[in-house]
Write a protein that holds these residues in place. Structure first.
Motif, PDB file in Angstrom:
ATOM      1  N   LEU A 219      43.728  34.495  38.442  1.00 27.02           N
ATOM      2  CA  LEU A 219      42.459  34.468  38.624  1.00 27.02           C
ATOM      3  C   LEU A 219      41.421  34.367  37.716  1.00 27.02           C
ATOM      4  O   LEU A 219      41.649  35.184  36.716  1.00 27.02           O
ATOM      5  N   SER A 220      40.432  33.503  37.759  1.00 26.72           N
ATOM      6  CA  SER A 220      39.339  33.613  36.415  1.00 26.72           C
ATOM      7  C   SER A 220      38.589  34.783  36.658  1.00 26.72           C
ATOM      8  O   SER A 220      37.326  34.541  36.888  1.00 26.72           O
ATOM      9  N   ARG A 221      38.984  36.090  36.246  1.00 21.12           N
ATOM     10  CA  ARG A 221      38.169  37.047  36.295  1.00 21.12           C
ATOM     11  C   ARG A 221      36.841  37.110  35.347  1.00 21.12           C
ATOM     12  O   ARG A 221      36.024  37.779  35.389  1.00 21.12           O
ATOM     13  N   PHE A 222      37.442  36.691  33.931  1.00 21.42           N
ATOM     14  CA  PHE A 222      36.528  36.817  32.940  1.00 21.42           C
ATOM     15  C   PHE A 222      35.871  35.509  32.528  1.00 21.42           C
ATOM     16  O   PHE A 222      36.457  34.534  32.424  1.00 21.42           O
ATOM     17  N   THR A 223      34.538  35.488  32.795  1.00 24.15           N
ATOM     18  CA  THR A 223      33.646  34.283  32.472  1.00 24.15           C
ATOM     19  C   THR A 223      33.404  33.949  30.968  1.00 24.15           C
ATOM     20  O   THR A 223      33.372  34.722  30.252  1.00 24.15           O
ATOM     21  N   PRO A 224      32.942  32.672  30.718  1.00 28.49           N
ATOM     22  CA  PRO A 224      32.677  32.200  29.488  1.00 28.49           C
ATOM     23  C   PRO A 224      31.577  32.992  28.975  1.00 28.49           C
ATOM     24  O   PRO A 224      31.411  33.119  27.595  1.00 28.49           O
ATOM     25  N   MET A 225      30.661  33.839  29.942  1.00 24.70           N
ATOM     26  CA  MET A 225      29.540  34.447  29.440  1.00 24.70           C
ATOM     27  C   MET A 225      29.871  35.841  28.937  1.00 24.70           C
ATOM     28  O   MET A 225      28.922  36.661  28.460  1.00 24.70           O
ATOM     29  N   GLY A 226      31.159  36.331  29.100  1.00 30.01           N
ATOM     30  CA  GLY A 226      31.840  37.360  28.737  1.00 30.01           C
ATOM     31  C   GLY A 226      31.481  38.727  29.628  1.00 30.01           C
ATOM     32  O   GLY A 226      31.393  39.995  29.396  1.00 30.01           O
ATOM     33  N   THR A 227      31.456  38.237  30.834  1.00 30.55           N
ATOM     34  CA  THR A 227      31.238  38.978  31.928  1.00 30.55           C
ATOM     35  C   THR A 227      32.370  39.007  32.787  1.00 30.55           C
ATOM     36  O   THR A 227      33.260  38.360  32.730  1.00 30.55           O
ATOM     37  N   ARG A 228      32.569  39.929  34.017  1.00 27.81           N
ATOM     38  CA  ARG A 228      33.909  40.115  34.642  1.00 27.81           C
ATOM     39  C   ARG A 228      33.422  39.492  36.136  1.00 27.81           C
ATOM     40  O   ARG A 228      32.329  40.058  36.890  1.00 27.81           O
ATOM     41  N   ASP A 229      34.191  38.936  36.719  1.00 29.54           N
ATOM     42  CA  ASP A 229      33.950  38.296  37.952  1.00 29.54           C
ATOM     43  C   ASP A 229      34.567  39.149  39.110  1.00 29.54           C
ATOM     44  O   ASP A 229      36.000  39.397  39.130  1.00 29.54           O
ATOM     45  N   ASN A 230      33.795  39.982  39.913  1.00 29.83           N
ATOM     46  CA  ASN A 230      34.346  41.108  40.786  1.00 29.83           C
ATOM     47  C   ASN A 230      34.332  40.465  42.129  1.00 29.83           C
ATOM     48  O   ASN A 230      34.337  41.282  43.084  1.00 29.83           O
ATOM     49  N   THR A 231      34.464  39.145  42.328  1.00 34.46           N
ATOM     50  CA  THR A 231      34.746  38.617  43.749  1.00 34.46           C
ATOM     51  C   THR A 231      36.005  38.934  44.289  1.00 34.46           C
ATOM     52  O   THR A 231      37.045  38.953  43.744  1.00 34.46           O
ATOM     53  N   PRO A 232      36.235  39.663  45.337  1.00 36.60           N
ATOM     54  CA  PRO A 232      37.199  39.975  46.113  1.00 36.60           C
ATOM     55  C   PRO A 232      38.305  38.946  46.663  1.00 36.60           C
ATOM     56  O   PRO A 232      37.644  38.094  46.906  1.00 36.60           O
ATOM     57  N   LEU A 233      39.411  38.880  46.120  1.00 34.35           N
ATOM     58  CA  LEU A 233      40.610  37.975  46.637  1.00 34.35           C
ATOM     59  C   LEU A 233      40.599  38.370  48.125  1.00 34.35           C
ATOM     60  O   LEU A 233      40.954  39.368  48.714  1.00 34.35           O
ATOM     61  N   VAL A 234      40.881  37.084  48.714  1.00 30.94           N
ATOM     62  CA  VAL A 234      40.764  37.132  50.296  1.00 30.94           C
ATOM     63  C   VAL A 234      42.131  36.707  50.703  1.00 30.94           C
ATOM     64  O   VAL A 234      42.621  35.456  50.392  1.00 30.94           O
ATOM     65  N   TYR A 235      43.011  37.559  50.746  1.00 30.25           N
ATOM     66  CA  TYR A 235      44.717  37.260  50.791  1.00 30.25           C
ATOM     67  C   TYR A 235      45.468  38.353  51.461  1.00 30.25           C
ATOM     68  O   TYR A 235      45.090  39.607  51.150  1.00 30.25           O
ATOM     69  N   ASP A 236      46.214  38.143  52.381  1.00 25.42           N
ATOM     70  CA  ASP A 236      47.152  39.197  53.173  1.00 25.42           C
ATOM     71  C   ASP A 236      48.447  39.225  52.666  1.00 25.42           C
ATOM     72  O   ASP A 236      49.319  39.903  53.363  1.00 25.42           O
TER      73      ASP A 236
END
Length: 349
Positions: free
Chosen positions: A254-271
């Motif tokens: 999952l692309s957690r780390f963006t090109p801008m150097g930040t972290r994507d904290n979008t929760p994964l929707v999966y069971d």
């Protein structure tokens, strides 16, 4: 090469039903390495290959090559882990020392700097090293070529071109293939390219299932200034990326780390349900993997922010059919894996 298994609570008689449920000692900010190894070593096909007497040795060209040494060091570590029974842990000193020697002077030297590192980058490096260390030239032929559809022949030739001179037991296990097509808006010519992969990267949607995220990742794109080989001019082109074949072991990052150097904290929707990627396959593909149901057997999870944090792994034991949480030296049985903002790498088979 690896220090003996140590009982984490000094019990003289560890539980025999916990064979292989063994942690890895943190040697100084090496949780990124520990988590990736714990997840992949629960892939039964490659673990059995490494444990079988002589199998790995038959495929390694020489112990002196960097990739060959990595493969042997990984094999040694796997033997040590599966020889132990929990509660216990192994100090992966031998593997880490080989890593230090091999990455010295390369772009991967940061792995040994005892600073926070990326588990995805380490996993890709490890897979590439073991692949290069066990590859050899083979002969691939296309049976009944005249009876096959032209696109299928192209795909087989693309696979043959990628692996005939460098085939490894890891090839069919972890490598898949994309078909990328570029449709020139000027002359309407369709240019087809074939590209192999061993990890699929997926960006997360604020609202959407894992399957939705994968479909969004491989949706059509418009490319400006495409240099068309047919009309010799630059036009807008439609880029279409589809999967032609999947490996036996499917790894998603999952692309957690963006090109801008930040972290994507979008929760994964999966069971935790089985995954089928038929919806993103090329319509002409008749590969059996398009209908396969892929079951999750491990995750690597990142806890923290883009400047650092901690890695753990959740793994399903192929021996005991139970889930465990691996946190460096500590291992805990869990009822089922958890998914959310920490989920980073996912392993299916």
């Amino acid at each position: 090469m690896t220090e003996p298994v140590k009982q984490s609570n000094q019990e003289p008689n560890p539980d025999p039903t916990q064979r292989g449920i063994v942690g890895l000692a943190n040697l100084g900010n090496t949780c990124f390495m520990n988590a990736a190894i714990q997840a992949f070593r629960n892939c039964p096909e490659w673990t059995l290959f490494c444990k079988k007497g002589g199998e790995l040795e038959q495929h390694i060209h020489t112990k002196e090559s960097g990739p060959g040494r990595v493969a042997y060091a990984y094999q040694d570590l796997i033997h040590s882990i599966w020889a132990g029974s929990g509660p216990a842990h192994v100090r992966p000193v031998g593997f880490y020392e080989e890593l230090r020697k091999i990455v010295k002077g390369t772009i991967y030297e940061d792995f040994t700097r005892r600073t926070p590192q990326d588990a995805h980058e380490f996993l890709v490096w490890l897979l590439d090293q073991m692949y290069m260390g066990t590859q050899k030239e083979v002969q691939m032929t296309i049976a009944n070529e005249d009876s096959l559809e032209p696109m299928m022949v192209q795909a087989i030739k693309g696979w043959k071109y990628a692996f005939e001179k460098q085939y490894s037991p890891l090839t069919d296990l972890v490598f898949g293939m994309f078909r990328r097509q570029y449709i020139c808006s000027g002359c309407k010519t369709v240019h087809t390219r074939w590209e192999t992969f061993n990890v699929l990267k997926v960006s997360l949607l604020a609202k959407g299932s894992l399957e939705d995220c994968i479909k969004e990742e491989y949706k059509d794109e418009e490319i400006e200034g495409y240099a068309c080989d047919a009309c010799k001019e630059k036009h807008t082109a439609l880029k279409q990326t589809t999967i032609w074949r999947l490996p036996k072991v499917l790894i998603l990052t999952l692309s957690r780390f963006t090109p801008m150097g930040t972290r994507d904290n979008t929760p994964l929707v999966y069971d935790g349900h089985p995954l089928c990627l038929d919806g993103v396959f090329s319509k002409e593909s008749e590969e059996p993997s398009r209908q396969k149901q892929y079951s999750l057997f491990g995750t690597v999870d990142h806890h923290g922010h883009h400047m650092g944090g901690h890695y753990t792994a959740q793994c399903f034991s192929p021996v005991w059919k139970k889930w465990h949480l691996y946190d460096d030296e500590s291992v805990y049985e869990i009822q089922k894996p958890r998914f959310g903002v920490e989920t980073y790498i996912m392993f299916f088979r």
